[in-house]
Design an enzyme around this catalytic site. Structure first.
Site, PDB file in Angstrom:
ATOM      1  N   LEU A 236      30.219  35.914  51.607  1.00  0.00           N
ATOM      2  CA  LEU A 236      29.816  37.316  51.683  1.00  0.00           C
ATOM      3  C   LEU A 236      30.812  38.226  50.982  1.00  0.00           C
ATOM      4  O   LEU A 236      31.979  37.853  50.774  1.00  0.00           O
ATOM      5  CB  LEU A 236      29.686  37.736  53.150  1.00  0.00           C
ATOM      6  CG  LEU A 236      28.568  37.073  53.964  1.00  0.00           C
ATOM      7  CD1 LEU A 236      28.737  37.415  55.443  1.00  0.00           C
ATOM      8  CD2 LEU A 236      27.201  37.508  53.458  1.00  0.00           C
ATOM      9  N   SER A 237      30.362  39.422  50.631  1.00  0.00           N
ATOM     10  CA  SER A 237      31.279  40.425  50.110  1.00  0.00           C
ATOM     11  C   SER A 237      32.339  40.721  51.170  1.00  0.00           C
ATOM     12  O   SER A 237      32.030  40.867  52.353  1.00  0.00           O
ATOM     13  CB  SER A 237      30.498  41.707  49.785  1.00  0.00           C
ATOM     14  OG  SER A 237      31.366  42.726  49.357  1.00  0.00           O
TER      15      SER A 237
ATOM     16  N   THR B 133      40.374  37.431  46.192  1.00  0.00           N
ATOM     17  CA  THR B 133      41.785  37.473  46.594  1.00  0.00           C
ATOM     18  C   THR B 133      42.387  36.073  46.590  1.00  0.00           C
ATOM     19  O   THR B 133      43.470  35.844  46.042  1.00  0.00           O
ATOM     20  CB  THR B 133      41.933  38.106  47.984  1.00  0.00           C
ATOM     21  OG1 THR B 133      41.410  39.436  47.956  1.00  0.00           O
ATOM     22  CG2 THR B 133      43.393  38.146  48.408  1.00  0.00           C
TER      23      THR B 133
ATOM     24  N   ASP C  10      32.432  40.755  39.782  1.00  0.00           N
ATOM     25  CA  ASP C  10      32.420  42.155  39.372  1.00  0.00           C
ATOM     26  C   ASP C  10      32.862  42.298  37.921  1.00  0.00           C
ATOM     27  O   ASP C  10      32.286  43.079  37.149  1.00  0.00           O
ATOM     28  CB  ASP C  10      33.336  42.977  40.283  1.00  0.00           C
ATOM     29  CG  ASP C  10      32.694  43.281  41.631  1.00  0.00           C
ATOM     30  OD1 ASP C  10      31.543  42.860  41.843  1.00  0.00           O
ATOM     31  OD2 ASP C  10      33.349  43.929  42.459  1.00  0.00           O
TER      32      ASP C  10
ATOM     33  N   ILE D 272      29.479  35.962  44.834  1.00  0.00           N
ATOM     34  CA  ILE D 272      28.787  35.842  46.122  1.00  0.00           C
ATOM     35  C   ILE D 272      27.777  34.708  46.043  1.00  0.00           C
ATOM     36  O   ILE D 272      27.669  33.901  46.955  1.00  0.00           O
ATOM     37  CB  ILE D 272      28.077  37.173  46.488  1.00  0.00           C
ATOM     38  CG1 ILE D 272      29.111  38.253  46.778  1.00  0.00           C
ATOM     39  CG2 ILE D 272      27.180  36.965  47.713  1.00  0.00           C
ATOM     40  CD1 ILE D 272      28.503  39.633  47.037  1.00  0.00           C
ATOM     41  N   SER D 273      27.033  34.645  44.953  1.00  0.00           N
ATOM     42  CA  SER D 273      26.025  33.593  44.708  1.00  0.00           C
ATOM     43  C   SER D 273      25.264  33.258  45.994  1.00  0.00           C
ATOM     44  O   SER D 273      25.415  32.172  46.541  1.00  0.00           O
ATOM     45  CB  SER D 273      26.669  32.349  44.114  1.00  0.00           C
ATOM     46  OG  SER D 273      27.870  31.982  44.762  1.00  0.00           O
TER      47      SER D 273
END
Length: 282
Positions: free
Chosen positions: A110-111, A117, A139, A182-183
């Protein structure tokens, strides 16, 4: 009075190009002198040119013969009259030169689950070990390659298809490729896995929705809850969890106390798995 016209100076890039051409000509002369059979070898279709042989002796790497690729020249999507062109430097040769094996680590979740990170932390840790790695961030890719795509189901599918092909090219060049997308759809991820083969390593950031929403580093969940963003994964669009990911990062397990572990700890755990799978040597 007579004035002598000044000779116009060539732009610096032309001077550099001319120097490079002269150096290339000198190198070709040396190769020809050292290997008088060069012309005959090339004319006879010999796959290893003298220059390549000289490079092998200098660098100490044995060039593998190009792998035979069975590709139908007339059945490639909607295109016609195109044919696969196999190069003279295969993947095994590149990997030996880099002392690593190309692979695709596919970070999905998930976002706000920490995909990018951890991916960038891992990239830095691998670089410190002398390894060549590259992050392909969802992004960032939408700023260029996929800037013409939206977030419909069809565009999401094409988004993953494109980056899947790019990641395969990177892996085939010997690169440790860290894909952070995210795919959300399992079918799309499985299609990339099928294309990449045994170099594909799925990394599932299994972080609960409530934790991701609490973190909300980009303010996207707040906007989605307010109805400002439609089709947001986890809110009004589904996320299909991996069924058999090679690596799973969970809050309770990684942090030990119900908190998310530091990205450095997660990166270290992934490096251990890469070592076990033999990707960090060749």
């Amino acid at each position: 009075p007579f004035h002598r016209r000044a000779t116009p100076r060539k732009p610096p890039h032309i001077d550099r190009t001319m120097r490079s051409l002269r150096e290339l000509a000198r190198f070709a002369s040396k190769v020809t002198a050292a290997h008088p059979t060069a012309t005959g070898a090339l004319a006879s279709g010999n796959s290893i040119a003298p220059a390549a042989s000289l490079l092998q002796r200098r660098v100490g790497i044995t060039m593998s013969a190009p792998a035979a690729v069975d590709v139908d020249a007339y059945k490639v999507g909607d295109s016609t009259n195109i044919k696969w062109h196999e190069g003279s430097v295969d993947t095994a040769t590149r990997e030996k030169a880099m002392n690593q094996k190309g692979c695709v680590l596919w970070f999905t979740g998930l976002s706000g689950s920490g995909k990018s990170t951890v991916a960038y932390t891992l990239e830095h840790a691998l670089f410190q070990r002398g390894k060549v790695a590259q992050v392909l961030d969802g992004d960032n890719i939408r700023h260029g390659l996929n800037s013409n795509l939206g977030f419909s189901a069809e565009d999401r599918e094409e988004n993953i298809r494109r980056i899947g092909e790019v990641s395969k090219l990177f892996a085939d060049s010997g690169m440790i490729t860290l894909v952070s997308f995210i795919s959300p759809y399992r079918k799309d991820r499985d299609q990339v896995r099928a294309r990449v083969g045994d170099k594909f390593v799925e990394v599932y950031m299994k972080i609960p929705l409530e934790v991701c929403e609490q973190r909300d580093p980009k303010g996207l969940y707040k906007a989605a809850r307010a109805g400002k963003i439609k089709g947001f994964t986890g809110i009004d669009d589904p996320y299909e969890e991996p069924l058999d990911a090679e690596i799973v990062m969970e809050v309770a397990k990684e942090g030990g106390d119900g908190t998310l572990a530091p990205p450095e700890k997660m990166a270290a755990a992934i490096i251990e798995i890469l070592e076990q799978k033999g990707f960090l040597s060749a």
